[in-house]
Motif scaffolding. Structure first.
Motif, PDB file in Angstrom:
ATOM      1  N   ILE A   1       0.845  -1.200   0.000  1.00 49.06           N
ATOM      2  CA  ILE A   1       0.000   0.000   0.000  1.00 49.06           C
ATOM      3  C   ILE A   1       0.877   1.245   0.000  1.00 49.06           C
ATOM      4  O   ILE A   1       0.623   2.206  -0.750  1.00 49.06           O
ATOM      5  CB  ILE A   1      -0.945  -0.004   1.217  1.00 49.06           C
ATOM      6  CG1 ILE A   1      -1.947  -1.149   1.113  1.00 49.06           C
ATOM      7  CG2 ILE A   1      -1.680   1.330   1.339  1.00 49.06           C
ATOM      8  CD1 ILE A   1      -2.833  -1.309   2.337  1.00 49.06           C
TER       9      ILE A   1
ATOM     10  N   ASN B   1       1.082   4.169  -2.933  1.00 51.77           N
ATOM     11  CA  ASN B   1       0.856   5.579  -2.624  1.00 51.77           C
ATOM     12  C   ASN B   1       2.046   6.448  -3.015  1.00 51.77           C
ATOM     13  O   ASN B   1       1.883   7.538  -3.584  1.00 51.77           O
ATOM     14  CB  ASN B   1       0.587   5.757  -1.125  1.00 51.77           C
ATOM     15  CG  ASN B   1      -0.757   5.207  -0.704  1.00 51.77           C
ATOM     16  OD1 ASN B   1      -1.673   5.090  -1.503  1.00 51.77           O
ATOM     17  ND2 ASN B   1      -0.880   4.865   0.569  1.00 51.77           N
TER      18      ASN B   1
ATOM     19  N   ARG C   1      -3.296  12.892   0.143  1.00 53.80           N
ATOM     20  CA  ARG C   1      -3.021  11.757   1.027  1.00 53.80           C
ATOM     21  C   ARG C   1      -2.991  12.184   2.492  1.00 53.80           C
ATOM     22  O   ARG C   1      -3.409  11.428   3.374  1.00 53.80           O
ATOM     23  CB  ARG C   1      -1.714  11.086   0.618  1.00 53.80           C
ATOM     24  CG  ARG C   1      -1.878  10.278  -0.658  1.00 53.80           C
ATOM     25  CD  ARG C   1      -0.589  10.039  -1.413  1.00 53.80           C
ATOM     26  NE  ARG C   1      -0.917   9.633  -2.776  1.00 53.80           N
ATOM     27  CZ  ARG C   1      -1.199  10.488  -3.763  1.00 53.80           C
ATOM     28  NH1 ARG C   1      -1.175  11.790  -3.550  1.00 53.80           N
ATOM     29  NH2 ARG C   1      -1.502  10.052  -4.978  1.00 53.80           N
TER      30      ARG C   1
ATOM     31  N   GLN D   1      -6.627  12.362   3.448  1.00 56.50           N
ATOM     32  CA  GLN D   1      -7.163  11.017   3.665  1.00 56.50           C
ATOM     33  C   GLN D   1      -6.656  10.432   4.977  1.00 56.50           C
ATOM     34  O   GLN D   1      -7.416   9.800   5.728  1.00 56.50           O
ATOM     35  CB  GLN D   1      -6.777  10.087   2.510  1.00 56.50           C
ATOM     36  CG  GLN D   1      -7.348   8.674   2.656  1.00 56.50           C
ATOM     37  CD  GLN D   1      -6.858   7.716   1.588  1.00 56.50           C
ATOM     38  OE1 GLN D   1      -6.250   8.131   0.592  1.00 56.50           O
ATOM     39  NE2 GLN D   1      -7.117   6.429   1.783  1.00 56.50           N
TER      40      GLN D   1
ATOM     41  N   ASP E   1      -9.061   9.087   7.945  1.00 59.29           N
ATOM     42  CA  ASP E   1      -9.030   7.673   8.342  1.00 59.29           C
ATOM     43  C   ASP E   1      -8.572   7.512   9.789  1.00 59.29           C
ATOM     44  O   ASP E   1      -9.073   6.644  10.515  1.00 59.29           O
ATOM     45  CB  ASP E   1      -8.115   6.884   7.397  1.00 59.29           C
ATOM     46  CG  ASP E   1      -8.689   6.773   5.995  1.00 59.29           C
ATOM     47  OD1 ASP E   1      -9.830   7.215   5.779  1.00 59.29           O
ATOM     48  OD2 ASP E   1      -7.977   6.259   5.097  1.00 59.29           O
TER      49      ASP E   1
ATOM     50  N   LEU F   1      -0.804   5.639   5.872  1.00 63.31           N
ATOM     51  CA  LEU F   1      -2.096   5.074   5.456  1.00 63.31           C
ATOM     52  C   LEU F   1      -2.089   3.552   5.528  1.00 63.31           C
ATOM     53  O   LEU F   1      -3.109   2.931   5.838  1.00 63.31           O
ATOM     54  CB  LEU F   1      -2.446   5.542   4.045  1.00 63.31           C
ATOM     55  CG  LEU F   1      -2.962   6.977   3.950  1.00 63.31           C
ATOM     56  CD1 LEU F   1      -2.972   7.455   2.502  1.00 63.31           C
ATOM     57  CD2 LEU F   1      -4.375   7.073   4.539  1.00 63.31           C
ATOM     58  N   GLU F   2      -0.940   2.946   5.267  1.00 66.51           N
ATOM     59  CA  GLU F   2      -0.855   1.490   5.383  1.00 66.51           C
ATOM     60  C   GLU F   2      -1.012   1.063   6.840  1.00 66.51           C
ATOM     61  O   GLU F   2      -1.689   0.068   7.138  1.00 66.51           O
ATOM     62  CB  GLU F   2       0.469   0.978   4.826  1.00 66.51           C
ATOM     63  CG  GLU F   2       0.596  -0.533   4.920  1.00 66.51           C
ATOM     64  CD  GLU F   2       1.517  -1.112   3.875  1.00 66.51           C
ATOM     65  OE1 GLU F   2       1.375  -2.319   3.582  1.00 66.51           O
ATOM     66  OE2 GLU F   2       2.373  -0.388   3.345  1.00 66.51           O
TER      67      GLU F   2
ATOM     68  N   ILE G   1      -2.733   2.558   9.104  1.00 66.99           N
ATOM     69  CA  ILE G   1      -4.139   2.681   9.472  1.00 66.99           C
ATOM     70  C   ILE G   1      -4.937   1.496   8.947  1.00 66.99           C
ATOM     71  O   ILE G   1      -5.808   0.949   9.633  1.00 66.99           O
ATOM     72  CB  ILE G   1      -4.721   4.007   8.936  1.00 66.99           C
ATOM     73  CG1 ILE G   1      -4.184   5.176   9.770  1.00 66.99           C
ATOM     74  CG2 ILE G   1      -6.249   3.998   8.979  1.00 66.99           C
ATOM     75  CD1 ILE G   1      -4.655   6.537   9.324  1.00 66.99           C
ATOM     76  N   SER G   2      -4.622   1.064   7.740  1.00 67.95           N
ATOM     77  CA  SER G   2      -5.401  -0.018   7.114  1.00 67.95           C
ATOM     78  C   SER G   2      -5.286  -1.335   7.880  1.00 67.95           C
ATOM     79  O   SER G   2      -6.205  -2.160   7.855  1.00 67.95           O
ATOM     80  CB  SER G   2      -4.953  -0.226   5.664  1.00 67.95           C
ATOM     81  OG  SER G   2      -3.654  -0.788   5.607  1.00 67.95           O
ATOM     82  N   ASN G   3      -4.168  -1.554   8.551  1.00 68.28           N
ATOM     83  CA  ASN G   3      -4.004  -2.814   9.301  1.00 68.28           C
ATOM     84  C   ASN G   3      -3.797  -2.567  10.795  1.00 68.28           C
ATOM     85  O   ASN G   3      -3.190  -3.386  11.490  1.00 68.28           O
ATOM     86  CB  ASN G   3      -2.847  -3.642   8.723  1.00 68.28           C
ATOM     87  CG  ASN G   3      -1.542  -2.869   8.650  1.00 68.28           C
ATOM     88  OD1 ASN G   3      -1.294  -1.978   9.455  1.00 68.28           O
ATOM     89  ND2 ASN G   3      -0.706  -3.195   7.678  1.00 68.28           N
TER      90      ASN G   3
END
Length: 387
Positions: A14, A18, A33, A36, A40, A241-242, A244-246
């Motif tokens: 990810i 990005n 970004r 975002q 997030d 952001l990665e 946050i995603s995991n």
């Protein structure tokens, strides 16, 4: 032997996607970004307003500078713990305010609420707590003191991503919170920070001071506050952001290891204060703290860790009396006995999510071996006395 570090940065798919988009669009400063990332991050924990900045230190600096919107003047005071990462106190000074130090509890490493009121003066404007090693402070008591004296409360939550106090996420318990996304933390941007708040006035102040004191959405060269240049850029947000995603996979894995270490150290509480998770709270698994009791030298435990190539760090030290940078405040050794004790006899090690099962077992077995050696020595001494 592989070195077991306190934290690591690894760039996943990810992040690479990005970053490639940043390159292809020629956009590296604060942009889509970052926006975002702010959205997030806020959704993870229910924060209404989120301002992404260049570091956790900048997050604290901008957050504490919001006291000027409440009538504070330069040189006014902000209460801080005497023991924390030095960025907390540096940030207060950078904002043009004066840090007033309060001793910590050796058992928790957090500010001692029973000592806060005696530090309050007519110039006090805020209390800045630090959730050290991700352990929440006693926020009910602290907020009650602040309400009684009409003070703002801020949370330095740089080490407390996802921690909870009485079923509320850290960052929702005061007028604003500062977070760090440095390498050792659960969400990692390489560098970077965030101010999160549910207070619109604080949010507006931070949104201004982080960009040279401009009014958000107003004339470009209309500076209504003294400010800083603290904006996060899209390259850093691309990495975050990665995370946050995991996030919850990361948190739960690290938390499981932290609880495992706590359980493994249960038999050795006679010899040290360890990181703990108090009932009703959830500790962020930032790291694992060990403060030896009875003035036992750190040489023994650190030599065990060195032999196994496990990185360790000092438990910060007492800022006003154990760091030359703060000699100008004229404190002396003995003013903050608990903080000084922890500075002399406390260390912490990493619990990060890139540790392998072999790494975790080595950390646990090394700590157990050290404390077992103390138990063995004491038993031998008792035997000699009996004889």
């Amino acid at each position: 032997m592989r070195r077991i570090s306190f934290g690591e940065l690894r760039l996943g798919d990810i992040t690479k996607k990005n970053l490639l988009e940043c390159i292809e669009t020629d956009w590296a400063s604060s942009g889509p970004r970052v926006r975002q990332f702010q959205r997030d991050w806020g959704k993870l924990f229910g924060y209404k307003h989120n301002k992404a900045v260049s570091s956790g230190t900048d997050a604290v600096t901008n957050l504490v500078a919001s006291v000027y919107d409440y009538g504070a003047e330069r040189g006014d005071e902000v209460i801080v713990p005497a023991l924390s990462f030095i960025a907390t106190s540096n940030a207060v000074l950078a904002a043009g305010l004066t840090p007033v130090f309060v001793d910590v509890e050796k058992e928790t490493l957090n500010i001692d609420p029973s000592k806060i009121e005696e530090a309050i003066t007519p110039k006090t404007r805020a209390i800045m707590v630090v959730h050290t090693m991700g352990r929440p402070c006693d926020m009910d008591v602290i907020n009650e003191i602040a309400w009684k004296h009409d003070l703002l409360v801020f949370e330095d939550a740089c080490e407390a991503h996802g921690a909870k106090y009485k079923d509320k996420f850290i960052g929702n318990l005061a007028d604003g919170a500062a977070f760090s996304f440095y390498t050792a933390h659960l969400i990692n941007c390489g560098e970077g920070g965030m101010v999160s708040t549910n207070n619109e006035k604080v949010a507006a102040s931070v949104g201004s001071t982080m960009s040279h004191g401009r009014v958000e959405g107003g004339k470009y060269f209309n500076h209504v506050r003294v400010g800083f240049n603290s904006k996060m850029n899209d390259l850093e947000a691309s990495i975050g952001l990665e995370g946050i995603s995991n996030f919850w996979d990361t948190f739960n894995g690290r938390h499981d290891f932290l609880l495992d270490l706590m359980k493994a150290m249960e038999p050795y509480k006679k010899y040290a204060w360890f990181s703990e998770e108090p009932e009703g709270s959830v500790v962020c698994p930032h790291g694992f703290s060990i403060t030896l009791k009875n003035g036992r030298s750190l040489d023994g435990i650190t030599s065990f860790l060195h032999r196994c190539n496990i990185e360790w760090k000092r438990n910060f030290g007492c800022i006003p009396t154990q760091h030359e940078a703060y000699n100008f405040m004229n404190h002396k050794l003995g003013d903050f006995p608990n903080s000084e004790y922890v500075g002399d006899y406390g260390i912490h090690i990493g619990t990060h999510h890139y540790l392998t099962e072999e790494d975790k077992q080595l950390i646990k077995s090394t700590l157990c071996s050290y404390f077992d050696s103390i138990v063995s020595w004491e038993n031998n001494m008792e035997t000699q006395v009996d004889e």
